[in-house]
Structure formats: C-alpha cells, structure tokens
Design a protein around this motif. Sequence first.
Motif, PDB file in Angstrom:
ATOM      1  N   GLN A 157       2.215   6.824  -6.780  1.00  0.00           N
ATOM      2  CA  GLN A 157       1.254   7.859  -7.153  1.00  0.00           C
ATOM      3  C   GLN A 157       1.867   9.244  -7.013  1.00  0.00           C
ATOM      4  OE1 GLN A 157      -1.145   6.482  -9.098  1.00  0.00           O
ATOM      5  NE2 GLN A 157      -2.381   8.069  -8.201  1.00  0.00           N
ATOM      6  N   ILE A 158       2.611   9.463  -5.943  1.00  0.00           N
ATOM      7  CA  ILE A 158       3.268  10.759  -5.735  1.00  0.00           C
ATOM      8  C   ILE A 158       4.245  11.028  -6.873  1.00  0.00           C
ATOM      9  CG2 ILE A 158       4.895  12.030  -4.262  1.00  0.00           C
ATOM     10  CD1 ILE A 158       3.534  10.602  -1.851  1.00  0.00           C
ATOM     11  N   GLN A 191       0.835  -1.204   0.000  1.00  0.00           N
ATOM     12  CA  GLN A 191       0.000   0.000   0.000  1.00  0.00           C
ATOM     13  C   GLN A 191       0.868   1.252   0.000  1.00  0.00           C
ATOM     14  OE1 GLN A 191      -3.379   0.414  -0.298  1.00  0.00           O
ATOM     15  NE2 GLN A 191      -2.829   2.558  -0.434  1.00  0.00           N
ATOM     16  N   ARG A 192       1.880   1.264   0.846  1.00  0.00           N
ATOM     17  CA  ARG A 192       2.764   2.439   0.942  1.00  0.00           C
ATOM     18  C   ARG A 192       3.529   2.645  -0.357  1.00  0.00           C
ATOM     19  NH1 ARG A 192       3.256   7.215   1.671  1.00  0.00           N
ATOM     20  NH2 ARG A 192       5.172   8.005   2.533  1.00  0.00           N
ATOM     21  N   GLY A 215       2.558   1.780  -3.307  1.00  0.00           N
ATOM     22  CA  GLY A 215       1.579   2.297  -4.259  1.00  0.00           C
ATOM     23  C   GLY A 215       1.370   3.790  -4.072  1.00  0.00           C
ATOM     24  N   ASP A 216       1.307   4.237  -2.822  1.00  0.00           N
ATOM     25  CA  ASP A 216       1.166   5.665  -2.534  1.00  0.00           C
ATOM     26  C   ASP A 216       2.368   6.453  -3.057  1.00  0.00           C
ATOM     27  OD1 ASP A 216      -1.205   5.025  -1.223  1.00  0.00           O
ATOM     28  OD2 ASP A 216      -0.330   5.211   0.795  1.00  0.00           O
ATOM     29  N   LEU A 217       3.563   5.918  -2.834  1.00  0.00           N
ATOM     30  CA  LEU A 217       4.775   6.591  -3.316  1.00  0.00           C
ATOM     31  C   LEU A 217       4.820   6.643  -4.842  1.00  0.00           C
ATOM     32  CD1 LEU A 217       7.389   5.142  -0.798  1.00  0.00           C
ATOM     33  CD2 LEU A 217       6.485   7.477  -0.863  1.00  0.00           C
TER      34      LEU A 217
END
Length: 80
Positions: A72-73, A65-66, A68-70
């Motif tokens: 996206q950033i 999840q983390r 994936g967030d990175l």
Amino acid sequence: MPEDSLLPPPSQDGLEELHAGLHDVLRLIEIEHTLLKGRLESLRADTEGARLLEGLMVLGAVLQQRMGDLLQICRKVGNL
C-alpha cells in the motif's frame, strides 16, 4: 525534510520493481501458508508438531499483513 531542487526526482522504475518484488514475496508467503495448513490438518491437534505449525501459520499471517501494508505504501508513494 524539504526536497532539494538539485536532486533528480525519485525513479519510478525502482519503486515499481520494489512493488513487484513485494508482491512476489507476498504470493510466496500465501503458498507457504496453504502448504502449512494442509500439513497441519494431517497432524493431531495436541502434538508438539501441530503447535509448531500453528505458530508458523500465525507468523505467516503477520508477515502477510505487513507485506500488504508495504505494498500500500508503494502504491501511494509511486501512484501505482
């Protein structure tokens, strides 16, 4: 923080490399998760080893999840 007009614009090459590297790490986490899941299915549910593998799988899901967030950033910042 205001941008300094004397500084060169951020390099897209570095951001693209970072994005690619994060994507590779995410793929490795996914492979590890698949291997752990296969191993977990072969263990009895009430064993200490099974509980340990379940914990590792939860940790892997959080890491996915983390990552994936990175990713996206990186996509937003670099218009990738």
